[in-house]
Design a protein around this motif. Sequence first.
Motif, PDB file in Angstrom:
ATOM      1  N   LYS A  81      -1.388 -96.759  32.727  1.00 43.64           N
ATOM      2  CA  LYS A  81      -1.607 -98.166  33.093  1.00 43.64           C
ATOM      3  C   LYS A  81      -0.324 -98.984  32.924  1.00 43.64           C
ATOM      4  CE  LYS A  81      -4.533-102.116  31.982  1.00 43.64           C
ATOM      5  NZ  LYS A  81      -5.590-102.626  31.121  1.00 43.64           N
ATOM      6  N   ARG A  82       0.392 -98.751  31.829  1.00 39.76           N
ATOM      7  CA  ARG A  82       1.645 -99.484  31.601  1.00 39.76           C
ATOM      8  C   ARG A  82       2.702 -99.127  32.640  1.00 39.76           C
ATOM      9  NH1 ARG A  82       4.204 -98.562  26.683  1.00 39.76           N
ATOM     10  NH2 ARG A  82       3.044 -96.647  26.391  1.00 39.76           N
ATOM     11  N   TYR A  83       2.741 -97.849  33.057  1.00 35.86           N
ATOM     12  CA  TYR A  83       3.692 -97.468  34.097  1.00 35.86           C
ATOM     13  C   TYR A  83       3.295 -98.098  35.438  1.00 35.86           C
ATOM     14  CZ  TYR A  83       6.090 -94.978  37.707  1.00 35.86           C
ATOM     15  OH  TYR A  83       6.823 -94.692  38.836  1.00 35.86           O
ATOM     16  N   GLN A  84       2.032 -97.976  35.793  1.00 37.25           N
ATOM     17  CA  GLN A  84       1.577 -98.534  37.074  1.00 37.25           C
ATOM     18  C   GLN A  84       1.705-100.050  37.112  1.00 37.25           C
ATOM     19  OE1 GLN A  84      -2.327 -96.727  37.144  1.00 37.25           O
ATOM     20  NE2 GLN A  84      -1.611 -95.035  38.420  1.00 37.25           N
ATOM     21  N   GLY A  85       1.588-100.700  35.956  1.00 33.33           N
ATOM     22  CA  GLY A  85       1.736-102.148  35.867  1.00 33.33           C
ATOM     23  C   GLY A  85       3.177-102.599  35.745  1.00 33.33           C
ATOM     24  N   LYS A  86       4.109-101.653  35.890  1.00 26.13           N
ATOM     25  CA  LYS A  86       5.559-101.937  35.861  1.00 26.13           C
ATOM     26  C   LYS A  86       6.072-102.363  34.481  1.00 26.13           C
ATOM     27  CE  LYS A  86       5.923-101.727  40.511  1.00 26.13           C
ATOM     28  NZ  LYS A  86       5.615-100.427  40.984  1.00 26.13           N
ATOM     29  N   GLU A  87       5.288-102.091  33.431  1.00 33.26           N
ATOM     30  CA  GLU A  87       5.759-102.376  32.072  1.00 33.26           C
ATOM     31  C   GLU A  87       6.739-101.306  31.593  1.00 33.26           C
ATOM     32  OE1 GLU A  87       2.533-103.224  29.275  1.00 33.26           O
ATOM     33  OE2 GLU A  87       1.283-103.708  31.015  1.00 33.26           O
ATOM     34  N   THR A  89       9.572 -98.224  32.899  1.00 37.02           N
ATOM     35  CA  THR A  89      10.338 -97.585  33.971  1.00 37.02           C
ATOM     36  C   THR A  89       9.892 -96.126  34.051  1.00 37.02           C
ATOM     37  OG1 THR A  89      12.107 -96.821  32.503  1.00 37.02           O
ATOM     38  CG2 THR A  89      12.349 -99.053  33.478  1.00 37.02           C
ATOM     39  N   TRP A  90      10.297 -95.457  35.119  1.00 40.17           N
ATOM     40  CA  TRP A  90       9.968 -94.044  35.275  1.00 40.17           C
ATOM     41  C   TRP A  90      10.547 -93.239  34.109  1.00 40.17           C
ATOM     42  CZ3 TRP A  90       6.536 -91.088  36.965  1.00 40.17           C
ATOM     43  CH2 TRP A  90       6.758 -89.734  37.226  1.00 40.17           C
ATOM     44  N   HIS A 129       8.230 -87.232  41.279  1.00 46.56           N
ATOM     45  CA  HIS A 129       7.726 -88.506  40.778  1.00 46.56           C
ATOM     46  C   HIS A 129       6.305 -88.336  40.232  1.00 46.56           C
ATOM     47  CE1 HIS A 129       9.243 -92.488  40.356  1.00 46.56           C
ATOM     48  NE2 HIS A 129       8.101 -93.020  40.731  1.00 46.56           N
TER      49      HIS A 129
END
Length: 153
Positions: A81-87, A89-90, A129
Amino acid sequence: MKRDKSAVQVASIGFTGKTAQKFFDLLKEGHVRTVLDIRLNNTSQLAGFAKRQDLPYFLEHLCNAAYVEVPELAPEPDLLKRYQGKELTWENFREEYVELLARRRVESNLDIALFQSGCLLCSEHLPHHCHRMFALEYLNKHWNNRFAITHLT
């Protein structure tokens, strides 16, 4: 190219962007005997032909392959959720995911034999990715580079 007979042949695949025909043909052509589902959410309508309820049937009848869920390799909901919410980085996602694998001690709790002619399944179309690449890299490092990895695209 000559294959190392002692290597554990393992693949990865994502279902997004593929027709059912393409997906199952790739598995057959890759000589996959077990699909290892490492998705966090494998029951979503977005999963289409790859939903947990249907996939074992399709695999058995179309590919003569088995289906095994491997939740130990799925990311935690908050991490995704934090990755998808852009909180995150990859790269931050990768670091936290690898830390999660280490905390779970997946290299000690999973049997390498499970991966022979296996194929890690996730939704992302390309492996570069997707966490399935990190999972394979992590296990390969901890299992003395025993994997010969193929990404089915």
